[in-house]
Scaffold this motif. Structure first.
Motif, PDB file in Angstrom:
ATOM      1  N   ASP A  53       0.867  -1.229   0.075  1.00 13.93           N
ATOM      2  CA  ASP A  53      -0.091  -0.130   0.074  1.00 13.93           C
ATOM      3  C   ASP A  53       0.891   1.241  -0.012  1.00 13.93           C
ATOM      4  OD1 ASP A  53      -2.265  -1.537  -0.058  1.00 13.93           O
ATOM      5  OD2 ASP A  53      -2.494  -1.365   2.351  1.00 13.93           O
ATOM      6  N   TYR A  54       1.829   1.183   0.731  1.00 16.56           N
ATOM      7  CA  TYR A  54       2.800   2.356   0.814  1.00 16.56           C
ATOM      8  C   TYR A  54       3.500   2.454  -0.703  1.00 16.56           C
ATOM      9  CZ  TYR A  54       6.822   5.426   1.516  1.00 16.56           C
ATOM     10  OH  TYR A  54       7.656   6.639   1.419  1.00 16.56           O
ATOM     11  N   ILE A  55       3.897   1.546  -1.341  1.00 17.76           N
ATOM     12  CA  ILE A  55       4.395   1.683  -2.627  1.00 17.76           C
ATOM     13  C   ILE A  55       3.399   2.324  -3.478  1.00 17.76           C
ATOM     14  CG2 ILE A  55       5.556   0.389  -4.487  1.00 17.76           C
ATOM     15  CD1 ILE A  55       7.454   0.634  -2.143  1.00 17.76           C
ATOM     16  N   ASP A  56       2.397   1.876  -3.371  1.00 16.09           N
ATOM     17  CA  ASP A  56       1.233   2.513  -4.317  1.00 16.09           C
ATOM     18  C   ASP A  56       1.356   4.066  -4.014  1.00 16.09           C
ATOM     19  OD1 ASP A  56       0.585   0.123  -5.450  1.00 16.09           O
ATOM     20  OD2 ASP A  56      -1.013  -0.231  -3.876  1.00 16.09           O
ATOM     21  N   ALA A  57       1.263   4.576  -2.698  1.00 18.58           N
ATOM     22  CA  ALA A  57       1.119   5.884  -2.436  1.00 18.58           C
ATOM     23  C   ALA A  57       2.498   6.425  -3.009  1.00 18.58           C
ATOM     24  CB  ALA A  57       1.019   6.105  -0.890  1.00 18.58           C
ATOM     25  N   LEU A  58       3.499   5.756  -3.072  1.00 22.40           N
ATOM     26  CA  LEU A  58       4.782   6.342  -3.508  1.00 22.40           C
ATOM     27  C   LEU A  58       4.827   6.699  -4.979  1.00 22.40           C
ATOM     28  CD1 LEU A  58       7.873   7.299  -2.989  1.00 22.40           C
ATOM     29  CD2 LEU A  58       8.672   4.899  -3.454  1.00 22.40           C
ATOM     30  N   ALA A  59       4.054   5.588  -5.591  1.00 25.41           N
ATOM     31  CA  ALA A  59       3.891   5.722  -7.042  1.00 25.41           C
ATOM     32  C   ALA A  59       3.068   7.000  -7.426  1.00 25.41           C
ATOM     33  CB  ALA A  59       3.380   4.380  -7.539  1.00 25.41           C
ATOM     34  N   LYS A  60       1.846   7.238  -6.545  1.00 23.88           N
ATOM     35  CA  LYS A  60       1.040   8.465  -6.933  1.00 23.88           C
ATOM     36  C   LYS A  60       1.973   9.769  -6.690  1.00 23.88           C
ATOM     37  CE  LYS A  60      -3.175  10.350  -5.449  1.00 23.88           C
ATOM     38  NZ  LYS A  60      -4.663  10.198  -4.463  1.00 23.88           N
ATOM     39  N   ALA A  61       2.687   9.672  -5.568  1.00 23.46           N
ATOM     40  CA  ALA A  61       3.376  11.084  -5.224  1.00 23.46           C
ATOM     41  C   ALA A  61       4.472  11.569  -6.231  1.00 23.46           C
ATOM     42  CB  ALA A  61       4.111  10.708  -3.913  1.00 23.46           C
ATOM     43  N   SER A  62       5.132  10.033  -7.034  1.00 25.88           N
ATOM     44  CA  SER A  62       6.054  10.326  -7.990  1.00 25.88           C
ATOM     45  C   SER A  62       5.694  10.370  -9.326  1.00 25.88           C
ATOM     46  CB  SER A  62       6.964   9.188  -7.940  1.00 25.88           C
ATOM     47  OG  SER A  62       6.355   7.936  -8.027  1.00 25.88           O
ATOM     48  N   GLY A  63       4.334  10.195  -9.461  1.00 21.86           N
ATOM     49  CA  GLY A  63       3.818  10.201 -10.728  1.00 21.86           C
ATOM     50  C   GLY A  63       4.123   9.294 -11.708  1.00 21.86           C
ATOM     51  N   GLN A  64       4.245   8.077 -11.352  1.00 23.83           N
ATOM     52  CA  GLN A  64       4.761   6.822 -12.320  1.00 23.83           C
ATOM     53  C   GLN A  64       4.369   5.524 -11.460  1.00 23.83           C
ATOM     54  OE1 GLN A  64       9.191   7.681 -11.314  1.00 23.83           O
ATOM     55  NE2 GLN A  64       9.112   5.493 -11.720  1.00 23.83           N
ATOM     56  N   GLU A  65       4.286   4.530 -12.290  1.00 24.56           N
ATOM     57  CA  GLU A  65       4.084   3.187 -11.846  1.00 24.56           C
ATOM     58  C   GLU A  65       5.038   2.761 -11.251  1.00 24.56           C
ATOM     59  OE1 GLU A  65       2.327   0.386 -14.837  1.00 24.56           O
ATOM     60  OE2 GLU A  65       0.464   1.583 -14.982  1.00 24.56           O
ATOM     61  N   ILE A  66       5.093   1.484 -10.309  1.00 25.74           N
ATOM     62  CA  ILE A  66       6.141   0.849  -9.567  1.00 25.74           C
ATOM     63  C   ILE A  66       5.762  -0.593  -9.663  1.00 25.74           C
ATOM     64  CG2 ILE A  66       7.363   0.821  -7.371  1.00 25.74           C
ATOM     65  CD1 ILE A  66       6.867   3.652  -6.495  1.00 25.74           C
ATOM     66  N   ASN A  67       6.224  -1.089 -10.561  1.00 27.72           N
ATOM     67  CA  ASN A  67       6.118  -2.612 -10.612  1.00 27.72           C
ATOM     68  C   ASN A  67       7.099  -3.409 -10.518  1.00 27.72           C
ATOM     69  OD1 ASN A  67       2.980  -2.461 -11.008  1.00 27.72           O
ATOM     70  ND2 ASN A  67       3.590  -1.678 -13.010  1.00 27.72           N
ATOM     71  N   THR A  68       8.213  -2.808 -10.591  1.00 32.28           N
ATOM     72  CA  THR A  68       9.509  -3.496 -10.781  1.00 32.28           C
ATOM     73  C   THR A  68      10.597  -2.476  -9.719  1.00 32.28           C
ATOM     74  OG1 THR A  68      10.573  -2.017 -12.270  1.00 32.28           O
ATOM     75  CG2 THR A  68       9.251  -4.092 -12.957  1.00 32.28           C
ATOM     76  N   TYR A  69      11.616  -3.260  -9.360  1.00 29.37           N
ATOM     77  CA  TYR A  69      12.542  -2.982  -8.453  1.00 29.37           C
ATOM     78  C   TYR A  69      13.160  -1.530  -9.280  1.00 29.37           C
ATOM     79  CZ  TYR A  69      16.858  -1.922  -5.690  1.00 29.37           C
ATOM     80  OH  TYR A  69      17.844  -1.432  -4.855  1.00 29.37           O
ATOM     81  N   GLY A  70      13.474  -1.601 -10.413  1.00 30.63           N
ATOM     82  CA  GLY A  70      14.129  -0.539 -11.185  1.00 30.63           C
ATOM     83  C   GLY A  70      13.084   0.736 -11.170  1.00 30.63           C
ATOM     84  N   GLU A  71      11.938   0.545 -11.097  1.00 30.42           N
ATOM     85  CA  GLU A  71      10.807   1.626 -11.083  1.00 30.42           C
ATOM     86  C   GLU A  71      10.676   2.138  -9.624  1.00 30.42           C
ATOM     87  OE1 GLU A  71       7.799   0.059 -14.821  1.00 30.42           O
ATOM     88  OE2 GLU A  71       7.264  -0.189 -12.583  1.00 30.42           O
ATOM     89  N   LEU A  72      10.886   1.554  -8.641  1.00 31.28           N
ATOM     90  CA  LEU A  72      11.116   1.896  -7.282  1.00 31.28           C
ATOM     91  C   LEU A  72      12.289   2.722  -7.174  1.00 31.28           C
ATOM     92  CD1 LEU A  72      10.481   1.876  -4.359  1.00 31.28           C
ATOM     93  CD2 LEU A  72      11.889  -0.191  -4.016  1.00 31.28           C
ATOM     94  N   CYS A  73      13.324   2.313  -7.645  1.00 32.24           N
ATOM     95  CA  CYS A  73      14.436   3.254  -7.460  1.00 32.24           C
ATOM     96  C   CYS A  73      14.356   4.594  -8.238  1.00 32.24           C
ATOM     97  CB  CYS A  73      15.720   2.266  -8.209  1.00 32.24           C
ATOM     98  SG  CYS A  73      16.384   1.096  -7.209  1.00 32.24           S
ATOM     99  N   GLU A  74      13.745   4.383  -9.416  1.00 36.02           N
ATOM    100  CA  GLU A  74      13.286   5.759 -10.243  1.00 36.02           C
ATOM    101  C   GLU A  74      12.478   6.602  -9.529  1.00 36.02           C
ATOM    102  OE1 GLU A  74      11.597   4.525 -14.002  1.00 36.02           O
ATOM    103  OE2 GLU A  74      13.351   3.502 -14.677  1.00 36.02           O
ATOM    104  N   ALA A  75      11.456   6.025  -9.004  1.00 41.56           N
ATOM    105  CA  ALA A  75      10.715   6.772  -8.027  1.00 41.56           C
ATOM    106  C   ALA A  75      11.147   7.627  -6.854  1.00 41.56           C
ATOM    107  CB  ALA A  75       9.262   5.915  -7.538  1.00 41.56           C
ATOM    108  N   LEU A  76      11.871   6.618  -5.863  1.00 36.42           N
ATOM    109  CA  LEU A  76      12.518   7.360  -5.070  1.00 36.42           C
ATOM    110  C   LEU A  76      13.701   8.408  -5.512  1.00 36.42           C
ATOM    111  CD1 LEU A  76      13.509   4.049  -3.069  1.00 36.42           C
ATOM    112  CD2 LEU A  76      11.997   6.122  -2.285  1.00 36.42           C
ATOM    113  N   GLU A  77      14.240   8.107  -6.353  1.00 32.16           N
ATOM    114  CA  GLU A  77      15.205   9.350  -6.912  1.00 32.16           C
ATOM    115  C   GLU A  77      14.494  10.507  -7.591  1.00 32.16           C
ATOM    116  OE1 GLU A  77      19.242  10.183  -9.646  1.00 32.16           O
ATOM    117  OE2 GLU A  77      18.150   8.266  -9.812  1.00 32.16           O
ATOM    118  N   ASN A  78      13.313  10.542  -8.056  1.00 38.96           N
ATOM    119  CA  ASN A  78      12.336  11.314  -8.106  1.00 38.96           C
ATOM    120  C   ASN A  78      12.158  12.249  -6.997  1.00 38.96           C
ATOM    121  OD1 ASN A  78       9.486  12.469  -8.321  1.00 38.96           O
ATOM    122  ND2 ASN A  78       9.725  11.815 -10.505  1.00 38.96           N
ATOM    123  N   ARG A  79      11.596  11.646  -5.836  1.00 37.10           N
ATOM    124  CA  ARG A  79      11.471  12.231  -4.717  1.00 37.10           C
ATOM    125  C   ARG A  79      12.589  12.739  -4.158  1.00 37.10           C
ATOM    126  NH1 ARG A  79       6.987  14.197  -5.313  1.00 37.10           N
ATOM    127  NH2 ARG A  79       6.578  14.475  -3.246  1.00 37.10           N
TER     128      ARG A  79
END
Length: 468
Positions: free
Chosen positions: A200-226
C-alpha cells in the motif's frame, strides 16, 4: 508553593567556576541549529497558537506518557478522551515522581525559559501554572514561530516521508521569517519490505512520484524522483531509523525477484528481506552522494514491543526501548562499500545502546579521510540517552576515540515546540565536563581556546557541516 530559584538557577549543572565561565561567556548565547526534529511544519507555517500547555507540551510527548503510565495514570488522561486540563493535572501529579529522570530537569527548564515560572510543578501548583501558561499560550506572542524565536533558534530541520507534498515547507519558504526551516528525507517505509502495508505504501509512493512502481527499477526511479523533488525544495539531509545497518551480498537478479515477489503478495524469507534492505540502502546512499546531502542513521531502537498497545494506539506512542543488535561488522561493510566507490557523503551515526558507544566512536575514525572536517560523525546522545549521563558517556567515548572538537553537537529529535532548552541542558553538561578537567589539572586553564571549542560544538561546527 515551593520556589526553585535555587534549583534552576544561573549555575544549574555547572559545578565550578571554570564550567560557569565556559557556559556563560561562550555557550549560553550561541544560536540553536536543530538539525533533526519531528516538529509539524504545518504548525510553523500556520503559526499555530496552542492555547494551553496540554496542546503544546503533553500531546505527542511519549516521554511524558511513559512516566505517567508507570505511575498508574489511566490512558484516558494520557492519550484518551480526558480534557486538556485533566491531562495537565495528571502530568503535574506525575512530575514530583520523575526526580532523577531527565523529565524533571526538562520540565522545570521549560517552565523557566518560556514562561519565567520557577515554581515546582506538582498537584498544589498545577492550577495556578495551568492558568498562567494558558493566558500566555493564548496570545500571538507564544505562537509557534515566536516560541522558536524565544529559544534563539536559527535553523530547524523537520523530517518528512518521501510521499509528502512539502506544501507546508513551500508555504514557509514564501514567508519572510528570521529563522530557517528545512526538512530531511525519511524513506524508512520504502526500505522495510517485510512490514505490513508495504505494498500500500509503494502505491502511495507511485502516486506521489507520478509513475507506476511494478519493478525494483521503477522503485529506484520513484525514490530518485522524490529525492530530486525534496532537493529542489531546499532539502539537504536525509534520515533513517534502523534497528541495525543491513549489509548482505546480493545479485541484481535476486533483488528484482524479491521485489516482484513482494508486489505479488507473497511472504519473503528473512534472507530475502535483509538482501533487499541492503540493496535499497546502498542505492539511496549513492543517490544522496549525487545530490551532496548529509545522511543520518539512527541505530539501535527496539520498537513497538507492546503488541496490544501498538494495536490500540499505533507507533511512536511510548512502547519502544533500547535494542541489543550487533552493529559493528555490517556498519563497517556498508560504509566501506560506499567509501570504496568514493560515494560516502557526510554521515552521522546515532547510537541507542550505550554498550556500543565505543564501537561507534571508533568506527567513524575509519572513514574520516581528511577530505572534510568531521566528515563522519558520532551523533549526540539520542532518545533514551539524551540525558546527563547518556550525553556524558557519548562525549567521553567520542573524546577518547576521536576529536570532540569536531563534534556537531545537540539536536532535540522532538515533536514539541517547548523542547529547545535541551540544547541549553547539553551545553551545560558539555561545559561542566570541560570545567571539571580544567579544575583538576587535566586540561590547561586556557579559557580562550577551550571557549572556542565550546562555541564550535555548540554552534559553529554544525553551521559549517550543514552549510546552513
Amino acid at each position: 508553593m515551593a520556589s526553585i530559584k535555587t534549583f534552576i538557577n544561573d549555575d544549574f549543572l555547572l559545578e565550578n567556576k571554570y564550567a560557569q565561565e565556559l557556559y556563560h561567556t561562550y555557550a549560553k548565547d550561541q544560536p540553536i541549529i536543530d538539525y533533526h526534529n519531528h516538529l509539524p511544519p504545518n504548525e510553523i507555517s500556520d503559526d499555530r497558537v496552542f492555547g494551553n500547555m496540554t496542546k503544546v507540551w503533553i500531546n505527542g510527548d511519549h516521554y511524558k506518557w511513559r512516566a505517567m503510565r508507570t505511575l498508574g495514570i489511566k490512558e484516558k488522561f494520557i492519550t484518551g478522551d480526558g480534557s486538556d486540563k485533566e491531562k495537565f493535572m495528571h502530568w503535574a501529579k506525575t512530575v514530583p515522581y520523575t526526580m532523577r529522570n531527565p523529565l524533571y530537569h526538562w520540565t522545570h527548564l521549560e517552565l523557566a525559559r518560556y514562561f519565567d515560572i520557577y515554581d515546582l510543578l506538582n498537584e498544589n501548583s498545577a492550577e495556578k501554572i495551568y492558568a498562567e501558561t494558558a493566558d500566555k499560550l493564548g496570545s500571538q506572542a507564544y505562537s509557534c514561530q515566536n516560541l522558536l524565536r524565544k529559544a534563539n533558534v536559527e535553523v530547524v530541520c523537520t523530517t518528512e516521508d518521501p510521499t509528502d507534498s512539502l506544501e507546508h515547507h513551500q508555504a514557509i519558504a514564501k514567508k519572510d521569517l528570521d529563522f530557517k526551516v528545512s526538512t530531511a528525507f525519511r524513506p524508512d517505509k520504502a526500505i522495510f519490505i517485510s512490514h505490513d502495508g508495504y505494498n500500500d505504501y509503494i502505491d502511495a509512493l507511485a502516486k506521489a512520484s507520478g509513475q507506476e512502481i511494478n519493478t525494483y527499477g521503477e522503485l529506484c526511479e520513484a525514490l530518485e524522483n522524490r529525492i530530486a523533488y525534496f532537493d529542489k525544495n531546499g532539502c539537504k539531509l536525509c534520515d533513517h531509523g534502523l534497528d541495525k545497518m543491513y549489509f548482505e551480498s546480493y545479485t541484481e537478479s535476486e533483488i528484482l525477484a524479491i521485489f516482484a515477489k513482494k508486489r505479488s503478495g507473497k511472504e519473503l524469507t528473512g534472507e530475502e528481506t535483509s538482501k533487499f534492505q541492503s540493496a535499497i540502502l546502498l542505492f539511496l546512499s549513492e543517490t544522496y552522494h549525487n545530490y551532496g546531502w548529509v545522511q543520518q542513521f539512527h541505530l539501535g531502537a527496539l520498537r513497538n514491543n507492546n503488541a496490544r498497545m501498538h494495536r490500540l494506539l499505533g507507533p511512536d506512542t511510548g512502547w519502544d526501548s533500547i535494542g541489543d543488535f550487533p552493529q559493528a561488522e555490517k556498519l563497517s561493510a556498508f560504509l566501506n562499500t560506499l567509501d570504496s566507490k568514493d560515494k560516502l557523503v557526510k554521515t552521522i551515526i546515532y547510537n541507542l545502546n550505550p554498550a556500543d558507544n565505543e564501537v561507534m566512536a571508533s568506527m567513524i575514525g575509519n572513514f574520516n579521510d581528511g577530505s572534510i572536517k568531521g566528515k563522519v560523525q558520532f551523533g549526540s546522545g539520542w532518545w533514551f540517552l539524551d540525558q546527563k549521563d547518556g550525553m556524558t558517556k557519548q562525549m567521553n567515548a567520542l573524546s577518547n576515540m576521536g576529536l570532540i572538537s569536531c563534534f556537531i553537537g545537540m539536536l532535540t529529535d522532538s515533536r514539541s515546540f517547548l523542547s529547545f532548552p535541551r540544547h541549553e541542558y547539553f551545553r551545560r553538561v558539555l561545559c561542566n565536563l570541560f570545567g571539571a578537567e580544567i579544575q583538576n589539572g587535566q586540561l590547561p586553564n586556557d579559557m580562550e581556546w577551550v571557549g572556542k571549542i565550546i562555541q564550535d560544538i555548540s554552534y559553529h561546527n554544525a553551521k559549517e557541516y550543514f552549510n546552513f
